[in-house]
Write an enzyme that holds these catalytic residues in place. Structure first.
Site, mmCIF file in Angstrom:
data_model
loop_
_atom_site.group_PDB
_atom_site.id
_atom_site.type_symbol
_atom_site.label_atom_id
_atom_site.label_comp_id
_atom_site.label_asym_id
_atom_site.label_seq_id
_atom_site.Cartn_x
_atom_site.Cartn_y
_atom_site.Cartn_z
ATOM 1 N N GLY A 293 0.809 -1.219 0.000
ATOM 2 C CA GLY A 293 0.000 0.000 0.000
ATOM 3 C C GLY A 293 0.836 1.261 0.000
ATOM 4 O O GLY A 293 0.351 2.335 -0.365
ATOM 5 N N SER A 294 2.076 1.161 0.394
ATOM 6 C CA SER A 294 2.957 2.328 0.402
ATOM 7 C C SER A 294 3.654 2.505 -0.955
ATOM 8 O O SER A 294 4.645 3.228 -1.053
ATOM 9 C CB SER A 294 3.997 2.193 1.519
ATOM 10 O OG SER A 294 3.340 2.225 2.763
ATOM 11 N N SER B 97 6.561 4.256 4.798
ATOM 12 C CA SER B 97 6.163 3.019 5.465
ATOM 13 C C SER B 97 5.259 3.365 6.636
ATOM 14 O O SER B 97 5.654 4.126 7.521
ATOM 15 C CB SER B 97 7.397 2.256 5.971
ATOM 16 O OG SER B 97 6.998 1.139 6.715
ATOM 17 N N LYS B 98 4.069 2.787 6.622
ATOM 18 C CA LYS B 98 3.131 3.061 7.718
ATOM 19 C C LYS B 98 3.767 2.667 9.055
ATOM 20 O O LYS B 98 3.774 3.427 9.998
ATOM 21 C CB LYS B 98 1.834 2.278 7.472
ATOM 22 C CG LYS B 98 0.780 2.495 8.530
ATOM 23 C CD LYS B 98 -0.529 1.836 8.145
ATOM 24 C CE LYS B 98 -1.487 1.886 9.326
ATOM 25 N NZ LYS B 98 -2.786 1.281 9.041
ATOM 26 N N THR B 99 4.317 1.469 9.105
ATOM 27 C CA THR B 99 4.861 0.954 10.366
ATOM 28 C C THR B 99 6.322 1.352 10.593
ATOM 29 O O THR B 99 6.801 1.362 11.709
ATOM 30 C CB THR B 99 4.808 -0.583 10.340
ATOM 31 O OG1 THR B 99 5.487 -1.012 9.138
ATOM 32 C CG2 THR B 99 3.383 -1.074 10.321
ATOM 33 N N PHE B 100 7.019 1.615 9.543
ATOM 34 C CA PHE B 100 8.477 1.831 9.533
ATOM 35 C C PHE B 100 9.229 0.613 10.076
ATOM 36 O O PHE B 100 10.308 0.723 10.650
ATOM 37 C CB PHE B 100 8.870 3.109 10.305
ATOM 38 C CG PHE B 100 9.792 3.995 9.487
ATOM 39 C CD1 PHE B 100 9.315 4.682 8.386
ATOM 40 C CD2 PHE B 100 11.148 4.126 9.811
ATOM 41 C CE1 PHE B 100 10.162 5.483 7.614
ATOM 42 C CE2 PHE B 100 11.997 4.919 9.044
ATOM 43 C CZ PHE B 100 11.494 5.603 7.952
ATOM 44 N N THR C 295 8.669 -2.551 8.054
ATOM 45 C CA THR C 295 8.596 -3.535 6.967
ATOM 46 C C THR C 295 10.004 -3.871 6.467
ATOM 47 O O THR C 295 10.763 -2.977 6.063
ATOM 48 C CB THR C 295 7.717 -2.993 5.820
ATOM 49 O OG1 THR C 295 6.441 -2.701 6.377
ATOM 50 C CG2 THR C 295 7.568 -3.984 4.692
ATOM 51 N N GLU D 253 11.486 -5.266 3.912
ATOM 52 C CA GLU D 253 11.982 -4.897 2.575
ATOM 53 C C GLU D 253 12.241 -3.392 2.497
ATOM 54 O O GLU D 253 13.286 -2.944 2.008
ATOM 55 C CB GLU D 253 10.957 -5.277 1.490
ATOM 56 C CG GLU D 253 10.660 -6.756 1.385
ATOM 57 C CD GLU D 253 9.444 -7.165 2.209
ATOM 58 O OE1 GLU D 253 9.305 -6.688 3.365
ATOM 59 O OE2 GLU D 253 8.637 -7.960 1.711
ATOM 60 N N GLY E 291 -3.108 0.585 4.999
ATOM 61 C CA GLY E 291 -2.007 0.730 4.030
ATOM 62 C C GLY E 291 -2.510 0.818 2.597
ATOM 63 O O GLY E 291 -2.140 1.710 1.831
ATOM 64 N N ARG E 292 -3.384 -0.131 2.220
ATOM 65 C CA ARG E 292 -3.844 -0.165 0.823
ATOM 66 C C ARG E 292 -4.860 0.935 0.505
ATOM 67 O O ARG E 292 -5.279 1.083 -0.635
ATOM 68 C CB ARG E 292 -4.398 -1.556 0.500
ATOM 69 C CG ARG E 292 -5.501 -2.007 1.444
ATOM 70 C CD ARG E 292 -5.746 -3.506 1.315
ATOM 71 N NE ARG E 292 -6.682 -4.004 2.318
ATOM 72 C CZ ARG E 292 -6.338 -4.376 3.539
ATOM 73 N NH1 ARG E 292 -5.095 -4.301 3.940
ATOM 74 N NH2 ARG E 292 -7.254 -4.831 4.391
ATOM 75 N N GLN F 190 -4.152 -5.559 -4.964
ATOM 76 C CA GLN F 190 -3.893 -5.494 -3.523
ATOM 77 C C GLN F 190 -5.130 -5.019 -2.771
ATOM 78 O O GLN F 190 -5.540 -5.600 -1.764
ATOM 79 C CB GLN F 190 -2.716 -4.561 -3.184
ATOM 80 C CG GLN F 190 -2.346 -4.698 -1.699
ATOM 81 C CD GLN F 190 -1.699 -3.494 -1.057
ATOM 82 O OE1 GLN F 190 -1.699 -2.395 -1.600
ATOM 83 N NE2 GLN F 190 -1.152 -3.680 0.118
ATOM 84 N N GLU G 172 -6.275 -8.157 -0.686
ATOM 85 C CA GLU G 172 -5.858 -8.048 0.715
ATOM 86 C C GLU G 172 -7.061 -7.668 1.584
ATOM 87 O O GLU G 172 -7.115 -7.994 2.762
ATOM 88 C CB GLU G 172 -4.719 -7.007 0.852
ATOM 89 C CG GLU G 172 -3.963 -7.137 2.168
ATOM 90 C CD GLU G 172 -2.652 -6.368 2.196
ATOM 91 O OE1 GLU G 172 -1.610 -6.937 1.847
ATOM 92 O OE2 GLU G 172 -2.674 -5.180 2.577
ATOM 93 N N HIS H 260 -4.496 -9.508 -26.917
ATOM 94 C CA HIS H 260 -3.501 -10.340 -27.605
ATOM 95 C C HIS H 260 -2.763 -11.231 -26.607
ATOM 96 O O HIS H 260 -1.698 -11.749 -26.904
ATOM 97 C CB HIS H 260 -2.529 -9.448 -28.371
ATOM 98 C CG HIS H 260 -3.243 -8.603 -29.387
ATOM 99 N ND1 HIS H 260 -3.526 -9.058 -30.646
ATOM 100 C CD2 HIS H 260 -3.791 -7.369 -29.291
ATOM 101 C CE1 HIS H 260 -4.195 -8.124 -31.308
ATOM 102 N NE2 HIS H 260 -4.377 -7.092 -30.499
ATOM 103 N N LYS I 94 5.653 -13.668 6.659
ATOM 104 C CA LYS I 94 6.680 -12.738 7.150
ATOM 105 C C LYS I 94 7.472 -13.381 8.283
ATOM 106 O O LYS I 94 8.699 -13.261 8.338
ATOM 107 C CB LYS I 94 6.026 -11.460 7.693
ATOM 108 C CG LYS I 94 5.540 -10.493 6.637
ATOM 109 C CD LYS I 94 5.063 -9.192 7.295
ATOM 110 C CE LYS I 94 4.270 -8.345 6.331
ATOM 111 N NZ LYS I 94 3.641 -7.185 6.951
#
Ligand code: F6P
Length: 552
Positions: A156-157, A212-215, A217, A219, A273-274, A356, A360, A391, A516
């Site tokens: 979502g970010s 990042s919502k949570t900071f 994540t 990745e 997030g999304r 998503q 989600e 196609h 995760k």
């Protein structure tokens, strides 16, 4: 209906199940002859035109669906969302993405506090920051103005802002405003994505926005550290203050990471997030690229649909009609997938965003009260812009599996469309397909027609199209920032309607947690093997072999 009861136990649900038999006797080829039916199965709002006459549904189906909406207390649930009730009960949160685009004077409470002034506080800060940034007054460590932005975030970010960016970049007004600037995204932790995101960029003229919502994540944080290193190794540690900013609900972690809190832009736990593209998650990077006034138009478009969704009768309410029809297709006609087919290259990132947003939100196995669902909720969303998709996967949609399709078209192209000497313009060519495909799906082609065309006998089965394949057409007057915002909000609300009808919580996402935590065990094991030479332990034989092979 008692609050903990399941929707499938209601008379209205059972009535619809019984009605399926009636619909199975019909064919769209015949239903489409009924002009009154076709006229009735339309809705319009601010020039956005929905035609759902090619759904496998009749007036009676719609009446029954409206009754189902009543049984599911849809009206009350929509009101609860707009009122800030904590409808995301498993996380004890309000669901207020609508507050992100509300006019300044609106009052929307969460926990008894009007959140609209806070929202506008952040928007004012973004407006000011983006003006300073775009004017060249915000200079980097070497005194140069910054013209490139890399937005680092995932899920979502990332997906919502990417969709809007892709849609805006060919809008003439937005493109003019973005001249000489670049906005890039870094989502995947794959080093290939890192390389792509900074290819041809110079740290001297680049601003990194960590979103990042949570900071927390994994990745995003690894990518943020990677780009921090990219900046520091070239410009020195002090450069972070001028070259890195952040968007998060967790401002403490932003500071800990080394980003100046003055350069952090907040949002709130009541934004999923999304559903966060209208928060600083999207508004900040998009304002840096296109300027705040254009992004404000996008927000106003979304707000116009919020108003329509909250106040229009269900019979004329585009997101409600779309949501009801999706539930009809999934839960009663048994079609598990939905194709999102924009006849607009500018909407190339719309389907990935909707994947998503929808999957989600509605891919759940239990009701909001934790009761196992005896039916499947959610659907498999996928899509590509037309005509490219034609196609690629349309063969399956025409003669293989039945997949309800959303055809999305635009009356006025973002771009000039002439090519002298052709019988139609490029845009008319594109739209010819937009208009033709739904009828091809609905009517099909019978063996009788093929015989009359003298098709050789052995090819008749191969060239027969059964038809009776449902679709809907959504025609937008144009595709400026305003309509992009409208399109986003139509789908956000449609997906919420589906969740409200199914009686699930569309606003949590516990299903992403298990993967995760398993990745975290693997990460520790990889580290122990690489750094301390320890053997791979604690996994099943299959995973152990795979890991051993990888490490070797
Ligand atoms: O993995 C799913 C998810 O939690 C999404 O819901 C969210 O949008 C994404 O990860 C990124 O999370 P964050 O913004 O906290 O980095």
């Amino acid at each position: 209906m008692a609050s903990s009861a399941l929707i499938c136990d209601t008379e209205q649900w059972k009535g619809l199940q019984a009605h399926v038999g009636e619909i199975q006797k019909t064919h769209l080829r015949h239903l489409m002859h009924d002009v009154e039916r076709c006229k009735a199965m339309t809705a319009e709002y601010e020039g956005i035109y929905l035609d759902y006459s090619r759904q496998r549904a009749t007036g009676e189906t719609m009446e029954k669906l409206f009754k189902l909406a009543e049984a599911a207390k849809l009206k009350e649930k929509i009101e609860k969302m707009f009122r800030g009730d904590k409808i995301n009960s498993t996380e004890n949160r309000s669901v207020l993405h609508v507050a992100l685009r509300a006019p300044r004077d609106e009052v929307i409470n969460s926990n008894g506090v009007n959140v609209v002034p806070e929202v506008w506080g952040v928007k004012d800060k973004i407006k000011q920051f983006s003006e300073t940034f775009r004017s060249g007054s915000w200079v980097g460590a070497t005194g140069k103005a910054l013209t490139n932005v890399v937005s680092v975030g995932i899920g979502g970010s990332f997906l919502g802002p990417l969709f809007v960016h892709a849609a805006l970049q060919t809008d003439p007004e937005a493109a003019e405003s973005a001249k000489g600037r670049q906005l890039k995204f870094l989502a995947n932790v794959d080093p290939v994505d890192v390389a792509r995101s900074i290819k041809d960029l110079d740290p001297e003229t680049t601003l990194v926005v960590v979103v990042s919502k949570t900071f927390t994540t994994a990745e995003t944080m690894l990518n943020a550290r990677t780009l921090k290193e990219w900046i520091v190794s070239s410009l020195g540690p002090d450069a972070v203050a001028k070259h890195m900013i952040a968007v998060s609900t967790n401002l403490e972690l932003v500071e800990k990471f080394g980003i100046d809190p003055k350069n952090a832009f907040a949002f709130w736990d009541w934004v999923g997030g999304r559903y966060s593209v209208c928060s600083a998650v999207g508004v900040l990077p998009l304002s840096l690229q296109y300027g705040f006034p254009i992004v404000q138009k996008f927000l106003e478009g979304a707000a116009s649909i919020d108003k329509h969704f909250r106040s229009s009768s269900f019979e004329k309410n585009i997101p409600v009609l779309l949501g009801l029809l999706s539930v009809w297709n999934v839960s009663f006609l048994g079609y598990p997938a939905r194709a999102i087919l924009p006849y607009s290259q500018a909407l190339e990132k719309f389907a990935p965003h909707i994947q998503q947003l929808s999957m989600e939100s509605n891919g759940k196995g239990v009701s909001i009260d934790g009761v196992q669902l005896p039916f499947e909720s959610g659907e498999i969303d996928f899509g590509e812009p037309g005509t490219n998709g034609q196609h690629s996967f349309y063969q399956l949609i025409h003669q293989g599996r039945v997949i309800p399709c959303d055809f999305i078209g635009v009356v006025k192209s973002q771009q000039p469309v002439y090519l002298k000497g052709e019988i139609v313009s490029n845009h008319d060519e594109l739209m010819s397909n937009f208009f033709a495909q739904p009828d091809a799906l609905a009517y099909g082609k019978t063996p009788e027609q093929l015989h009359s065309e003298k098709v050789p006998e052995h090819l008749i089965p191969h060239k027969t199209f059964q038809g009776n394949r449902p679709s809907l057409s959504l025609l937008l007057p144009s595709l400026s920032a305003y309509e992009i915002g409208q399109l986003l909000a139509i789908y956000e609300h449609r997906i919420a309607v589906q969740g409200f009808l199914w009686g699930i919580n569309s606003f949590d996402q516990w299903g992403v947690e298990l993967g995760k935590s398993l990745a975290s065990q693997v990460r520790k094991s990889l580290h122990a093997s690489r750094v301390e030479g320890k053997p791979v332990l604690g996994f099943n034989s299959s995973t152990t072999s795979l890991l051993t092979r990888y490490l070797a």
